[in-house]
Design a protein around this motif. Structure first.
Motif, PDB file in Angstrom:
ATOM      1  N   LEU A   1      -4.557  23.592  -5.318  1.00 50.00           N
ATOM      2  CA  LEU A   1      -5.261  22.516  -4.602  1.00 50.00           C
ATOM      3  C   LEU A   1      -4.331  21.310  -4.464  1.00 50.00           C
ATOM      4  CD1 LEU A   1      -8.740  22.626  -6.405  1.00 50.00           C
ATOM      5  CD2 LEU A   1      -8.299  23.197  -3.998  1.00 50.00           C
ATOM      6  N   GLU A   2      -4.577  20.494  -3.457  1.00 46.21           N
ATOM      7  CA  GLU A   2      -3.867  19.217  -3.343  1.00 46.21           C
ATOM      8  C   GLU A   2      -4.724  18.140  -3.988  1.00 46.21           C
ATOM      9  OE1 GLU A   2      -0.766  18.676  -2.286  1.00 46.21           O
ATOM     10  OE2 GLU A   2      -0.631  20.843  -1.956  1.00 46.21           O
ATOM     11  N   VAL A   3      -4.083  17.088  -4.472  1.00 47.72           N
ATOM     12  CA  VAL A   3      -4.837  16.009  -5.114  1.00 47.72           C
ATOM     13  C   VAL A   3      -4.161  14.678  -4.814  1.00 47.72           C
ATOM     14  CG1 VAL A   3      -3.593  16.388  -7.316  1.00 47.72           C
ATOM     15  CG2 VAL A   3      -5.790  15.181  -7.318  1.00 47.72           C
ATOM     16  N   MET A   4      -4.968  13.669  -4.507  1.00 45.05           N
ATOM     17  CA  MET A   4      -4.436  12.333  -4.242  1.00 45.05           C
ATOM     18  C   MET A   4      -4.037  11.671  -5.561  1.00 45.05           C
ATOM     19  SD  MET A   4      -4.601  11.964  -0.972  1.00 45.05           S
ATOM     20  CE  MET A   4      -4.968  13.484  -0.117  1.00 45.05           C
ATOM     21  N   GLU A   5      -3.154  10.687  -5.437  1.00 43.50           N
ATOM     22  CA  GLU A   5      -2.561  10.112  -6.640  1.00 43.50           C
ATOM     23  C   GLU A   5      -3.554   9.340  -7.521  1.00 43.50           C
ATOM     24  OE1 GLU A   5       1.127   8.130  -5.833  1.00 43.50           O
ATOM     25  OE2 GLU A   5       0.904   7.015  -7.726  1.00 43.50           O
ATOM     26  N   LYS A   6      -4.412   8.550  -6.903  1.00 47.13           N
ATOM     27  CA  LYS A   6      -5.298   7.682  -7.705  1.00 47.13           C
ATOM     28  C   LYS A   6      -6.620   8.376  -8.016  1.00 47.13           C
ATOM     29  CE  LYS A   6      -2.632   4.012  -7.576  1.00 47.13           C
ATOM     30  NZ  LYS A   6      -1.987   3.498  -8.803  1.00 47.13           N
ATOM     31  N   ILE A   7      -6.945   8.423  -9.294  1.00 47.09           N
ATOM     32  CA  ILE A   7      -8.250   8.974  -9.686  1.00 47.09           C
ATOM     33  C   ILE A   7      -9.312   7.885  -9.474  1.00 47.09           C
ATOM     34  CG2 ILE A   7      -8.020   8.341 -12.145  1.00 47.09           C
ATOM     35  CD1 ILE A   7      -9.318  11.110 -12.785  1.00 47.09           C
ATOM     36  N   TRP A   8     -10.514   8.286  -9.026  1.00 49.79           N
ATOM     37  CA  TRP A   8     -11.629   7.344  -8.812  1.00 49.79           C
ATOM     38  C   TRP A   8     -12.399   7.206 -10.125  1.00 49.79           C
ATOM     39  CZ3 TRP A   8     -13.736   6.287  -3.438  1.00 49.79           C
ATOM     40  CH2 TRP A   8     -12.796   6.614  -2.449  1.00 49.79           C
ATOM     41  N   ASP A   9     -13.029   6.069 -10.302  1.00 46.43           N
ATOM     42  CA  ASP A   9     -13.749   5.823 -11.558  1.00 46.43           C
ATOM     43  C   ASP A   9     -15.155   6.420 -11.521  1.00 46.43           C
ATOM     44  OD1 ASP A   9     -14.268   4.804 -14.093  1.00 46.43           O
ATOM     45  OD2 ASP A   9     -14.920   2.853 -13.347  1.00 46.43           O
ATOM     46  N   ASN A  10     -15.507   7.144 -12.579  1.00 44.73           N
ATOM     47  CA  ASN A  10     -16.918   7.426 -12.816  1.00 44.73           C
ATOM     48  C   ASN A  10     -17.374   6.412 -13.860  1.00 44.73           C
ATOM     49  OD1 ASN A  10     -19.473   8.414 -13.134  1.00 44.73           O
ATOM     50  ND2 ASN A  10     -18.901  10.511 -13.564  1.00 44.73           N
ATOM     51  N   GLY A  11     -16.650   6.360 -14.985  1.00 50.82           N
ATOM     52  CA  GLY A  11     -16.921   5.297 -15.941  1.00 50.82           C
ATOM     53  C   GLY A  11     -17.073   5.810 -17.361  1.00 50.82           C
ATOM     54  N   PHE A  12     -17.360   4.894 -18.273  1.00 52.05           N
ATOM     55  CA  PHE A  12     -17.665   5.269 -19.656  1.00 52.05           C
ATOM     56  C   PHE A  12     -19.111   5.733 -19.695  1.00 52.05           C
ATOM     57  CE2 PHE A  12     -13.880   2.770 -20.231  1.00 52.05           C
ATOM     58  CZ  PHE A  12     -13.242   3.390 -21.290  1.00 52.05           C
ATOM     59  N   ARG A  13     -19.329   6.854 -20.359  1.00 53.44           N
ATOM     60  CA  ARG A  13     -20.639   7.497 -20.297  1.00 53.44           C
ATOM     61  C   ARG A  13     -21.549   7.045 -21.436  1.00 53.44           C
ATOM     62  NH1 ARG A  13     -20.016  11.808 -16.371  1.00 53.44           N
ATOM     63  NH2 ARG A  13     -21.953  12.753 -17.082  1.00 53.44           N
ATOM     64  N   GLN A  14     -22.825   6.868 -21.109  1.00 56.96           N
ATOM     65  CA  GLN A  14     -23.841   6.397 -22.058  1.00 56.96           C
ATOM     66  C   GLN A  14     -24.942   7.445 -22.140  1.00 56.96           C
ATOM     67  OE1 GLN A  14     -22.382   3.911 -23.106  1.00 56.96           O
ATOM     68  NE2 GLN A  14     -21.391   2.840 -21.427  1.00 56.96           N
ATOM     69  N   THR A  15     -25.661   7.436 -23.253  1.00 50.18           N
ATOM     70  CA  THR A  15     -26.675   8.471 -23.472  1.00 50.18           C
ATOM     71  C   THR A  15     -28.072   7.933 -23.189  1.00 50.18           C
ATOM     72  OG1 THR A  15     -25.261   9.263 -25.268  1.00 50.18           O
ATOM     73  CG2 THR A  15     -27.489  10.175 -25.144  1.00 50.18           C
ATOM     74  N   THR A  16     -28.820   8.624 -22.322  1.00 50.27           N
ATOM     75  CA  THR A  16     -30.217   8.220 -22.093  1.00 50.27           C
ATOM     76  C   THR A  16     -31.156   9.316 -22.591  1.00 50.27           C
ATOM     77  OG1 THR A  16     -30.425   9.176 -19.880  1.00 50.27           O
ATOM     78  CG2 THR A  16     -29.594   6.915 -20.020  1.00 50.27           C
ATOM     79  N   SER A  17     -32.406   8.921 -22.835  1.00 50.36           N
ATOM     80  CA  SER A  17     -33.360   9.869 -23.411  1.00 50.36           C
ATOM     81  C   SER A  17     -34.784   9.445 -23.074  1.00 50.36           C
ATOM     82  CB  SER A  17     -33.137   9.879 -24.933  1.00 50.36           C
ATOM     83  OG  SER A  17     -34.275  10.369 -25.601  1.00 50.36           O
ATOM     84  N   SER A  18     -35.681  10.435 -23.079  1.00 49.45           N
ATOM     85  CA  SER A  18     -37.095  10.099 -22.904  1.00 49.45           C
ATOM     86  C   SER A  18     -37.792  10.042 -24.260  1.00 49.45           C
ATOM     87  CB  SER A  18     -37.785  11.144 -22.009  1.00 49.45           C
ATOM     88  OG  SER A  18     -37.616  12.436 -22.574  1.00 49.45           O
ATOM     89  N   THR A  19     -37.065  10.422 -25.340  1.00 49.39           N
ATOM     90  CA  THR A  19     -37.730  10.562 -26.644  1.00 49.39           C
ATOM     91  C   THR A  19     -37.278   9.576 -27.720  1.00 49.39           C
ATOM     92  OG1 THR A  19     -36.093  12.237 -27.217  1.00 49.39           O
ATOM     93  CG2 THR A  19     -38.207  13.034 -26.359  1.00 49.39           C
ATOM     94  N   LYS A  20     -35.986   9.198 -27.726  1.00 48.77           N
ATOM     95  CA  LYS A  20     -35.504   8.354 -28.829  1.00 48.77           C
ATOM     96  C   LYS A  20     -34.168   7.720 -28.473  1.00 48.77           C
ATOM     97  CE  LYS A  20     -33.112  12.261 -30.990  1.00 48.77           C
ATOM     98  NZ  LYS A  20     -32.981  13.097 -32.159  1.00 48.77           N
ATOM     99  N   SER A  21     -33.803   6.687 -29.207  1.00 47.43           N
ATOM    100  CA  SER A  21     -32.464   6.142 -29.009  1.00 47.43           C
ATOM    101  C   SER A  21     -31.507   6.811 -29.996  1.00 47.43           C
ATOM    102  CB  SER A  21     -32.464   4.619 -29.171  1.00 47.43           C
ATOM    103  OG  SER A  21     -32.956   4.279 -30.439  1.00 47.43           O
ATOM    104  N   ILE A  22     -30.235   6.813 -29.624  1.00 47.71           N
ATOM    105  CA  ILE A  22     -29.198   7.419 -30.471  1.00 47.71           C
ATOM    106  C   ILE A  22     -28.500   6.290 -31.228  1.00 47.71           C
ATOM    107  CG2 ILE A  22     -27.067   8.809 -30.468  1.00 47.71           C
ATOM    108  CD1 ILE A  22     -29.529  10.389 -29.451  1.00 47.71           C
TER     109      ILE A  22
END
Ligand code: X2X
Length: 339
Positions: free
Chosen positions: A145-166
């Motif tokens: 595959l070809e790939v461009m030089e600059k990676i795009w940001d997704n970001g630092f990942r955080q945890t979500t929940s419907s039941t409890k906090s971590i």
């Protein structure tokens, strides 16, 4: 005679002389010579798509209409798994994919997602625009595959929940968490004794809504633009990994472009990536208050116990073995000693 009328007459005289040449040029400007599709998995309102539309317009102008880039956001052309096979076959010409998911084809590409490795954005961009990124791009090219030089940001990942906090690693025990389709994600949450389920992003909202899983993890920009706060109650700022999107191109489609068009496309894609990074970093820094207003309960656990748990579970040693000493050294050169 006014100046503008004189200028107009000059122009018509010139077109009369150049008529034979001018006509086909006009015709060509109307239909693009190249119409390429760019697909991704993010909502239309995410900075990635905002910047992509801007970049498509700039490319069209700078190529005098020769290159038409059509943007397909929001999994319109299928899930990440589908789009990965399309970029390989040429069904789509461009696709942005998380390196961690790309690792199902290019094992080295998940290395930036090693748990709790990157402390901040400065360290991320130094590594990904430097030696570590170059190593991964080399491996992507080896896979065809070809790939461009600059990676795009997704970001630092955080945890979500419907039941409890971590609040600490023990809260992950038995936690039913959706993870993207990627061995590194599964491995990390298994090391926490969680119950990870691999689900493409296209199915995440409904998986949370129907409680197939309790939680998921993503950067705030996605939790916000994909409206995951509607189906989650807690958000723990675990910052457990940094994730980015490589801008991939189908090799045959890319090599069919004349060099001058390639140059214009690459320049604009890389510039859009840099702008998108700034947009996402700003969003991720400022969204907490807005999301709290929409009902998410936030907490910020200390990351040291999480790292210790991963170390004790042999997670770092295992992945060092998989990536090899050379790649691991590149990572540790940026983030410090992990294993
Ligand atoms: O699937 C996800 O969670 C997402 C949108 O963050 C990725 O593309 C990895």
């Amino acid at each position: 005679m006014s100046f503008s009328r004189r200028a107009l007459l000059k122009v018509s005289a010139a077109s009369a002389v150049l008529g034979g040449l001018g006509a086909p040029l006009v015709a060509r400007a109307q239909t693009a010579e190249f119409t390429y599709k760019y697909a991704n998995n993010l909502p239309d309102s995410h900075p990635m798509n905002v910047r992509a539309r801007e970049m498509a317009a700039a490319i069209k102008t700078e190529t005098n209409g020769r290159f038409d880039l059509q943007v397909f956001p929001n999994n319109q052309l299928g899930s990440d798994t589908d789009m990965l096979s399309q970029i390989r076959s040429g069904g789509v010409e461009f696709f942005t994919l998380s390196g961690l998911i790309l690792s199902t084809l290019v094992p080295a590409a998940s290395i930036n997602g090693i748990g709790f490795a990157f402390p901040d954005y400065d360290t991320v961009w130094k590594a990904m625009d430097g030696g570590l990124g170059a190593h991964v791009r080399g491996e992507i090219k080896k896979a065809g595959l070809e790939v461009m030089e600059k990676i795009w940001d997704n970001g630092f990942r955080q945890t979500t929940s419907s039941t409890k906090s971590i609040n600490g690693p023990e809260d992950y025990k038995g936690f039913k968490i959706r993870v993207p389709v990627s061995p590194l994600w599964t491995s990390m949450f298994k090391a926490f004794d969680a119950a990870p389920a691999s689900i493409n992003f296209s199915e995440v909202y409904s998986a949370l809504q129907t409680k197939i899983v309790e939680g998921q993890e993503n950067p705030l920009a996605i939790i916000s633009t994909a409206k995951l706060y509607e189906v989650q109650k807690f958000c723990s700022l675990t910052n457990h990994m940094w994730d980015g999107f490589w801008f991939l191109a189908n090799r045959r489609a890319w090599s069919q472009l004349p060099e001058d068009v390639q140059t214009i496309v690459a320049k604009n894609v890389n510039a859009a990536a840099v702008n998108e990074r700034a947009d996402v970093a700003k969003l991720n820094a400022n969204l907490q208050q807005e999301l709290a207003g929409k009902g998410l309960a936030f907490n910020q656990p200390s990351i040291t116990p999480f790292r210790e748990k991963l170390r004790a579970a042999g997670f770092y040693a295992e992945w060092k073995g998989k990536y090899g000493d050379q790649a691991w050294e590149l990572l540790e050169k940026s983030v410090g000693k992990l294993s």
